[in-house]
Design a protein around this motif. Structure first.
Motif, PDB file in Angstrom:
ATOM      1  N   PRO A  87      91.873  47.189  38.769  1.00  0.00           N
ATOM      2  CA  PRO A  87      90.934  46.835  39.833  1.00  0.00           C
ATOM      3  C   PRO A  87      89.905  45.818  39.352  1.00  0.00           C
ATOM      4  CG  PRO A  87      90.333  48.936  38.882  1.00  0.00           C
ATOM      5  CD  PRO A  87      91.636  48.526  38.238  1.00  0.00           C
ATOM      6  N   SER A  88      89.297  45.134  40.315  1.00  0.00           N
ATOM      7  CA  SER A  88      88.203  44.222  39.970  1.00  0.00           C
ATOM      8  C   SER A  88      86.862  44.940  40.084  1.00  0.00           C
ATOM      9  CB  SER A  88      88.215  42.987  40.878  1.00  0.00           C
ATOM     10  OG  SER A  88      88.024  43.369  42.228  1.00  0.00           O
ATOM     11  N   ALA A  89      86.863  46.128  40.711  1.00  0.00           N
ATOM     12  CA  ALA A  89      85.633  46.924  40.830  1.00  0.00           C
ATOM     13  C   ALA A  89      86.010  48.407  40.885  1.00  0.00           C
ATOM     14  CB  ALA A  89      84.858  46.542  42.086  1.00  0.00           C
ATOM     15  N   ILE A  90      85.075  49.241  40.474  1.00  0.00           N
ATOM     16  CA  ILE A  90      85.267  50.690  40.534  1.00  0.00           C
ATOM     17  C   ILE A  90      84.101  51.296  41.293  1.00  0.00           C
ATOM     18  CG2 ILE A  90      85.432  52.838  39.219  1.00  0.00           C
ATOM     19  CD1 ILE A  90      86.570  51.173  36.895  1.00  0.00           C
ATOM     20  N   PHE A  91      84.430  52.081  42.309  1.00  0.00           N
ATOM     21  CA  PHE A  91      83.438  52.861  43.043  1.00  0.00           C
ATOM     22  C   PHE A  91      83.481  54.258  42.449  1.00  0.00           C
ATOM     23  CE2 PHE A  91      82.944  55.907  46.663  1.00  0.00           C
ATOM     24  CZ  PHE A  91      81.569  55.836  46.741  1.00  0.00           C
ATOM     25  N   ALA A  92      82.411  54.670  41.792  1.00  0.00           N
ATOM     26  CA  ALA A  92      82.362  55.989  41.158  1.00  0.00           C
ATOM     27  C   ALA A  92      81.681  56.974  42.095  1.00  0.00           C
ATOM     28  CB  ALA A  92      81.609  55.921  39.829  1.00  0.00           C
ATOM     29  N   GLU A  93      82.326  58.100  42.289  1.00  0.00           N
ATOM     30  CA  GLU A  93      81.791  59.121  43.190  1.00  0.00           C
ATOM     31  C   GLU A  93      80.455  59.676  42.700  1.00  0.00           C
ATOM     32  OE1 GLU A  93      82.579  63.725  44.188  1.00  0.00           O
ATOM     33  OE2 GLU A  93      84.307  62.543  43.647  1.00  0.00           O
ATOM     34  N   TYR A  94      80.319  59.818  41.418  1.00  0.00           N
ATOM     35  CA  TYR A  94      79.099  60.398  40.885  1.00  0.00           C
ATOM     36  C   TYR A  94      78.701  59.672  39.607  1.00  0.00           C
ATOM     37  CZ  TYR A  94      82.741  62.855  38.340  1.00  0.00           C
ATOM     38  OH  TYR A  94      83.853  63.157  37.602  1.00  0.00           O
ATOM     39  N   ASP A  95      77.445  59.837  39.258  1.00  0.00           N
ATOM     40  CA  ASP A  95      76.916  59.210  38.048  1.00  0.00           C
ATOM     41  C   ASP A  95      75.949  60.208  37.432  1.00  0.00           C
ATOM     42  OD1 ASP A  95      75.985  57.555  36.057  1.00  0.00           O
ATOM     43  OD2 ASP A  95      74.607  56.497  37.354  1.00  0.00           O
ATOM     44  N   GLU A  96      76.279  60.669  36.265  1.00  0.00           N
ATOM     45  CA  GLU A  96      75.409  61.611  35.579  1.00  0.00           C
ATOM     46  C   GLU A  96      74.668  60.866  34.481  1.00  0.00           C
ATOM     47  OE1 GLU A  96      77.542  65.123  34.344  1.00  0.00           O
ATOM     48  OE2 GLU A  96      78.873  64.912  36.064  1.00  0.00           O
ATOM     49  N   PRO A  97      73.444  60.381  34.771  1.00  0.00           N
ATOM     50  CA  PRO A  97      72.750  59.531  33.797  1.00  0.00           C
ATOM     51  C   PRO A  97      72.509  60.204  32.455  1.00  0.00           C
ATOM     52  CG  PRO A  97      71.340  60.051  35.677  1.00  0.00           C
ATOM     53  CD  PRO A  97      72.695  60.625  35.968  1.00  0.00           C
ATOM     54  N   TRP A  98      72.412  61.516  32.412  1.00  0.00           N
ATOM     55  CA  TRP A  98      72.144  62.171  31.135  1.00  0.00           C
ATOM     56  C   TRP A  98      73.383  62.179  30.244  1.00  0.00           C
ATOM     57  CZ3 TRP A  98      71.972  64.468  35.888  1.00  0.00           C
ATOM     58  CH2 TRP A  98      73.009  65.337  36.197  1.00  0.00           C
ATOM     59  N   THR A  99      74.548  61.775  30.776  1.00  0.00           N
ATOM     60  CA  THR A  99      75.746  61.744  29.948  1.00  0.00           C
ATOM     61  C   THR A  99      76.299  60.335  29.780  1.00  0.00           C
ATOM     62  OG1 THR A  99      77.216  62.107  31.847  1.00  0.00           O
ATOM     63  CG2 THR A  99      76.434  64.064  30.656  1.00  0.00           C
ATOM     64  N   ARG A 100      75.608  59.343  30.315  1.00  0.00           N
ATOM     65  CA  ARG A 100      76.106  57.965  30.235  1.00  0.00           C
ATOM     66  C   ARG A 100      76.153  57.477  28.799  1.00  0.00           C
ATOM     67  NH1 ARG A 100      72.462  54.721  33.763  1.00  0.00           N
ATOM     68  NH2 ARG A 100      72.500  56.307  35.316  1.00  0.00           N
ATOM     69  N   LYS A 101      77.198  56.769  28.482  1.00  0.00           N
ATOM     70  CA  LYS A 101      77.281  56.089  27.201  1.00  0.00           C
ATOM     71  C   LYS A 101      78.131  54.841  27.402  1.00  0.00           C
ATOM     72  CE  LYS A 101      81.200  58.461  25.143  1.00  0.00           C
ATOM     73  NZ  LYS A 101      81.648  59.333  24.080  1.00  0.00           N
ATOM     74  N   ARG A 102      78.165  54.000  26.449  1.00  0.00           N
ATOM     75  CA  ARG A 102      78.893  52.739  26.591  1.00  0.00           C
ATOM     76  C   ARG A 102      80.396  52.982  26.601  1.00  0.00           C
ATOM     77  NH1 ARG A 102      75.735  48.426  26.186  1.00  0.00           N
ATOM     78  NH2 ARG A 102      77.436  46.987  25.754  1.00  0.00           N
ATOM     79  N   LEU A 103      81.064  52.271  27.512  1.00  0.00           N
ATOM     80  CA  LEU A 103      82.523  52.342  27.579  1.00  0.00           C
ATOM     81  C   LEU A 103      83.110  51.367  26.580  1.00  0.00           C
ATOM     82  CD1 LEU A 103      83.004  52.429  31.429  1.00  0.00           C
ATOM     83  CD2 LEU A 103      83.307  54.303  29.833  1.00  0.00           C
ATOM     84  N   PRO A 104      84.329  51.610  26.136  1.00  0.00           N
ATOM     85  CA  PRO A 104      84.951  50.673  25.201  1.00  0.00           C
ATOM     86  C   PRO A 104      85.106  49.294  25.868  1.00  0.00           C
ATOM     87  CG  PRO A 104      86.509  52.350  25.935  1.00  0.00           C
ATOM     88  CD  PRO A 104      85.175  52.726  26.483  1.00  0.00           C
ATOM     89  N   ARG A 105      84.993  48.230  25.088  1.00  0.00           N
ATOM     90  CA  ARG A 105      85.128  46.861  25.607  1.00  0.00           C
ATOM     91  C   ARG A 105      86.611  46.538  25.697  1.00  0.00           C
ATOM     92  NH1 ARG A 105      82.213  43.939  28.103  1.00  0.00           N
ATOM     93  NH2 ARG A 105      81.336  42.219  26.981  1.00  0.00           N
TER      94      ARG A 105
END
Length: 175
Positions: free
Chosen positions: A155-173
């Motif tokens: 995809p060119s974009a991802i719509f995420a149903e939820y976002d848990e900011p306390w668990t966010r971390k960088r995704l692999p490049r």
């Protein structure tokens, strides 16, 4: 302090529910229950009602209960329409797993809004093929995004149903 104690319980899994209701029978100083989201489970709703306490559900609409929630269908439609207006045509949705224990009315509503916005494209695609289910949490989300972005039709974009900011971390490049 205000004289109130707050207890947090996760009622998604059956074993956690059992602990909650066992504790409720011991603790007598409970004035109300505020549920942040609620699994789509009528037995759980009935059990919570039998406590005889004021009950409010935040983040989901539950028939017969006092609820405070946004219009998840319209919110998802708005977000996906924004992506469409930015030029995206292959929009995947990262969503909670439909394992029968944790699906909420919010999850269903967000999927509905996602599908409705994509249907407005009228390009003949079936948007359900772009829904990727994942367990909640950063590690599971990172695995799902990695799988999406390594597909040949990524995809060119991802719509995420939820976002848990306390668990966010960088995704692999990878893209």
């Amino acid at each position: 302090t205000s004289g109130y104690d707050v207890q947090l319980h996760n009622l998604v899994r059956p074993e956690a529910r059992n602990r909650f209701f066992d504790r409720m029978s011991i603790v007598k100083r409970v004035d109300a229950v505020i549920s942040v989201g609620l699994p789509d489970d009528q037995d759980l709703v009935i059990a919570l009602r039998t406590l005889g306490l004021p009950l409010v559900v935040l983040g989901a609409r539950v028939p017969g209960l006092t609820s405070v929630a946004i219009d998840d269908v319209e919110a998802a439609r708005t977000a996906v329409r924004h992506l469409i207006h930015q030029g995206h045509r292959r929009i995947a949705m990262l969503s909670d797993k439909d394992d029968g224990t944790s699906w909420t009315t919010a999850t269903r509503s967000r999927r509905q809004g996602y599908r409705e916005a994509l249907a407005e494209l009228a390009d003949g695609r079936d948007p359900r093929h772009d829904v990727v289910e994942s367990e909640p949490g950063c590690d599971a989300g990172a695995r799902a995004v990695t799988a999406l972005m390594t597909r040949p039709d990524r995809p060119s974009a991802i719509f995420a149903e939820y976002d848990e900011p306390w668990t966010r971390k960088r995704l692999p490049r990878i893209f």
